[in-house]
Motif scaffolding. Structure first.
Motif, PDB file in Angstrom:
ATOM      1  N   PRO A 310      20.402 -32.613  21.837  1.00  0.00           N
ATOM      2  CA  PRO A 310      21.751 -32.767  21.266  1.00  0.00           C
ATOM      3  C   PRO A 310      21.950 -32.007  19.955  1.00  0.00           C
ATOM      4  O   PRO A 310      23.087 -31.685  19.602  1.00  0.00           O
ATOM      5  N   LEU A 311      20.857 -31.736  19.243  1.00  0.00           N
ATOM      6  CA  LEU A 311      20.965 -30.941  18.021  1.00  0.00           C
ATOM      7  C   LEU A 311      21.602 -29.591  18.321  1.00  0.00           C
ATOM      8  O   LEU A 311      22.439 -29.080  17.572  1.00  0.00           O
ATOM      9  N   PHE A 312      21.206 -29.018  19.457  1.00  0.00           N
ATOM     10  CA  PHE A 312      21.749 -27.732  19.893  1.00  0.00           C
ATOM     11  C   PHE A 312      23.222 -27.871  20.264  1.00  0.00           C
ATOM     12  O   PHE A 312      24.066 -27.096  19.826  1.00  0.00           O
ATOM     13  N   GLY A 313      23.539 -28.869  21.067  1.00  0.00           N
ATOM     14  CA  GLY A 313      24.911 -29.029  21.524  1.00  0.00           C
ATOM     15  C   GLY A 313      25.889 -29.298  20.393  1.00  0.00           C
ATOM     16  O   GLY A 313      26.963 -28.679  20.317  1.00  0.00           O
ATOM     17  N   VAL A 314      25.544 -30.208  19.484  1.00  0.00           N
ATOM     18  CA  VAL A 314      26.419 -30.519  18.359  1.00  0.00           C
ATOM     19  C   VAL A 314      26.564 -29.309  17.436  1.00  0.00           C
ATOM     20  O   VAL A 314      27.657 -29.011  16.932  1.00  0.00           O
ATOM     21  N   GLY A 315      25.449 -28.592  17.230  1.00  0.00           N
ATOM     22  CA  GLY A 315      25.513 -27.399  16.384  1.00  0.00           C
ATOM     23  C   GLY A 315      26.412 -26.330  16.969  1.00  0.00           C
ATOM     24  O   GLY A 315      27.174 -25.664  16.248  1.00  0.00           O
ATOM     25  N   ILE A 316      26.330 -26.137  18.286  1.00  0.00           N
ATOM     26  CA  ILE A 316      27.194 -25.174  18.957  1.00  0.00           C
ATOM     27  C   ILE A 316      28.661 -25.545  18.763  1.00  0.00           C
ATOM     28  O   ILE A 316      29.505 -24.695  18.453  1.00  0.00           O
ATOM     29  N   ILE A 317      28.977 -26.818  18.942  1.00  0.00           N
ATOM     30  CA  ILE A 317      30.363 -27.267  18.791  1.00  0.00           C
ATOM     31  C   ILE A 317      30.844 -27.052  17.355  1.00  0.00           C
ATOM     32  O   ILE A 317      31.953 -26.551  17.114  1.00  0.00           O
ATOM     33  N   ALA A 318      30.012 -27.422  16.388  1.00  0.00           N
ATOM     34  CA  ALA A 318      30.403 -27.265  14.979  1.00  0.00           C
ATOM     35  C   ALA A 318      30.635 -25.804  14.625  1.00  0.00           C
ATOM     36  O   ALA A 318      31.611 -25.463  13.939  1.00  0.00           O
ATOM     37  N   SER A 319      29.761 -24.907  15.099  1.00  0.00           N
ATOM     38  CA  SER A 319      29.920 -23.480  14.820  1.00  0.00           C
ATOM     39  C   SER A 319      31.156 -22.917  15.501  1.00  0.00           C
ATOM     40  O   SER A 319      31.903 -22.133  14.917  1.00  0.00           O
ATOM     41  N   THR A 320      31.377 -23.316  16.747  1.00  0.00           N
ATOM     42  CA  THR A 320      32.498 -22.773  17.515  1.00  0.00           C
ATOM     43  C   THR A 320      33.837 -23.224  16.939  1.00  0.00           C
ATOM     44  O   THR A 320      34.775 -22.427  16.800  1.00  0.00           O
ATOM     45  N   VAL A 321      33.938 -24.506  16.600  1.00  0.00           N
ATOM     46  CA  VAL A 321      35.199 -25.046  16.094  1.00  0.00           C
ATOM     47  C   VAL A 321      35.580 -24.420  14.759  1.00  0.00           C
ATOM     48  O   VAL A 321      36.764 -24.144  14.496  1.00  0.00           O
ATOM     49  N   THR A 322      34.593 -24.176  13.899  1.00  0.00           N
ATOM     50  CA  THR A 322      34.883 -23.663  12.550  1.00  0.00           C
ATOM     51  C   THR A 322      34.696 -22.158  12.433  1.00  0.00           C
ATOM     52  O   THR A 322      34.954 -21.590  11.374  1.00  0.00           O
ATOM     53  N   GLY A 323      34.252 -21.501  13.511  1.00  0.00           N
ATOM     54  CA  GLY A 323      33.883 -20.094  13.417  1.00  0.00           C
ATOM     55  C   GLY A 323      35.025 -19.157  13.099  1.00  0.00           C
ATOM     56  O   GLY A 323      34.810 -18.110  12.475  1.00  0.00           O
ATOM     57  N   ARG A 324      36.244 -19.471  13.509  1.00  0.00           N
ATOM     58  CA  ARG A 324      37.371 -18.574  13.260  1.00  0.00           C
ATOM     59  C   ARG A 324      37.740 -18.499  11.784  1.00  0.00           C
ATOM     60  O   ARG A 324      38.353 -17.533  11.340  1.00  0.00           O
ATOM     61  N   SER A 325      37.400 -19.514  11.042  1.00  0.00           N
ATOM     62  CA  SER A 325      37.679 -19.504   9.606  1.00  0.00           C
ATOM     63  C   SER A 325      36.542 -18.798   8.867  1.00  0.00           C
ATOM     64  O   SER A 325      35.375 -19.149   9.029  1.00  0.00           O
ATOM     65  N   LYS A 326      36.896 -17.808   8.059  1.00  0.00           N
ATOM     66  CA  LYS A 326      35.879 -17.073   7.303  1.00  0.00           C
ATOM     67  C   LYS A 326      35.513 -17.769   5.984  1.00  0.00           C
ATOM     68  O   LYS A 326      34.542 -17.392   5.342  1.00  0.00           O
ATOM     69  N   ALA A 327      36.297 -18.756   5.582  1.00  0.00           N
ATOM     70  CA  ALA A 327      35.988 -19.505   4.365  1.00  0.00           C
ATOM     71  C   ALA A 327      34.682 -20.282   4.554  1.00  0.00           C
ATOM     72  O   ALA A 327      34.382 -20.764   5.647  1.00  0.00           O
TER      73      ALA A 327
END
Length: 455
Positions: A310-327
């Protein structure tokens, strides 16, 4: 049909970039579930098997900025292919290792072999931005962040599967097909950069600067691997070598690391400091928690790998959701707070804790796992000078793996002969202190609010 989309980024570059950048983090994490069976096979306690972790990071911490500088000068293709070939050789050596010493040596070779992937990827992202006149899509940096850090969490699960199929040696043999794939993609996809600097090659490479840098780093890391060993002379040699390195870099025309330029870039230095602290927590958890689940809680290597999934799955979701923001400031604040909470939760685990509590800690840590690396990578991309992107990206990894070595040494010190619950609690307290420092450095750095707003 053109392979260049409207954004201008050349999509053909993505497969070798992602694969090359993944080689080091996968090998960093896949060993975590192998440490216990390897220790049984060679009669080595956790304090000794920690060298399998530290050996890789020692080679990588030295090699990343060196290879990154070579990529800055001569382009990524040659270094990428050489690294892929070395990775394959290391895979063969590790798979056939007849002794623990040979296995450690293969991990050193693997560390040097996997050095080129990440600096090459960051170089290509920056060079594509210069070629097209457009900033590279945020999705490309997000994909790279997912590859380099979040995908590392697949390592324990993959390692557990491989151990179940072919024993711990299979976790080393996996590098052979990965290296072959890297060679194929590198030959087919990466652009050839003409070498126009053959005259004065030695001066361009700054070999004395590289040598002094390596000497200072080796002595420092050897001391950190066993700080209770009493080898304080290593710190003295570190100081002398670092002073010599600084003197050399301030006076040479083409420095390996432009310390004057770096010293004037305080935001970038702060990013390197955060990378060190973040990796201490991430890898202390990855190695320490995994060993405790196997020895302290009684899970098998395969079961421990599945718990970490789940560490992988949650990390993927967190990166994907926030990835469009460069801040990056918000990502780092949430990520640092997540690490504080996860480390605090570790203090409440013991040998009889139910499985859902083990999973809960993993899920909480997945959020900072996905956010911190993305934010750190984006920070370097915007804070570093374009002509030194390869070496700057390499230095990011150097500081990160310095943190990983500190984590490995902490695990060996707190666990000793066995990864029990008392040792886990001591390790968790250490991780909690580091997490608070990470949070404080993030809160205090006002320059983060400007990162990503304008390129």
């Amino acid at each position: 049909m053109s392979t260049v989309p409207e954004t201008g980024f050349e999509r053909r570059l993505l497969p070798p970039m992602m694969l090359g950048a993944a080689l080091n983090p996968v090998n960093s994490s896949i060993i975590s579930v192998s440490l216990v069976p390897i220790g049984v096979a060679f009669g080595a306690p956790p304090a000794e098997t920690a060298w399998l972790v530290s050996a890789l990071y020692l080679a990588t911490a030295i090699g990343q900025p060196v290879v990154g500088r070579l990529i800055d000068l001569f382009g990524p293709r040659r270094l990428f292919l050489a690294g892929a070939a070395l990775t394959g050789i290391a895979g063969v050596a590790g798979m056939l290792a007849p002794s623990f010493g040979v296995l450690v040596a293969s991990r050193v070779l693997l560390g040097f072999g996997t050095c080129a992937g990440y600096p090459a990827a960051m170089y290509l992202i920056r060079s594509e931005a210069q070629r097209t006149g457009k900033d590279s899509p945020a999705g490309v940096l997000t994909a790279l962040a997912i590859t380099t850090q979040t995908i590392a969490v697949v390592g324990p699960s993959l390692g557990g599967l491989l151990i179940g199929i072919g024993g711990w040696r299979a976790t080393l043999a996996i590098n052979i097909p990965l290296a072959l794939a890297g060679l194929y993609l590198g030959f087919r996809r990466l652009p050839t950069t003409p070498v126009t600097r053959r005259d004065g090659l030695v001066r361009e490479l700054d070999l004395p600067g590289m040598g002094l840098f390596a000497a200072a780093l080796v002595c420092l890391l050897l001391f950190l691997m066993d700080p209770r060993g009493g080898d304080w002379w290593l710190l003295a040699v570190t100081v002398v070598a670092a002073a010599g390195f600084t003197w050399r870099e301030l006076r040479t025309r083409q420095p390996f690391i432009d310390v004057r330029l770096l010293g004037g870039n305080l935001p970038l230095l702060a990013t390197y400091g955060r990378a060190l602290l973040s990796f201490v927590v991430s890898y202390a958890f990855l190695y320490g928690y995994t060993q405790w689940m196997e020895q302290g809680h009684g899970l098998s290597a395969s079961e421990a790998g599945l718990v970490l999934l789940p560490l992988f799955g949650v990390g993927i979701i967190a990166s994907t959701v926030t990835g469009r923001s460069k801040a990056v400031r918000g990502k780092l604040l949430v990520g640092s707070l997540g690490q504080v909470v996860a480390c605090a939760l570790l203090l409440f685990l013991n040998d009889g804790s139910p499985l859902w509590t083990l999973l809960a800690v993993v899920i909480v840590l997945g959020v900072p796992q996905g956010l911190n690396n993305l934010a750190l990578q984006n920070s370097v991309y915007h804070q570093a000078h374009a002509e030194r992107m390869g070496s700057s990206a390499g230095l990011l990894r150097t500081f990160g793996y310095l943190g990983a070595i500190v984590a490995s040494a902490a695990g060996g010190a707190f666990f000793g002969q066995r990864a029990d619950s008392a040792g886990l609690h001591h390790l968790a307290a250490f991780m909690l202190v580091v997490s608070v420092l990470f949070l404080a450095l993030t809160v205090a750095d006002r320059s983060l609010s400007r990162v990503g707003r304008a390129h």
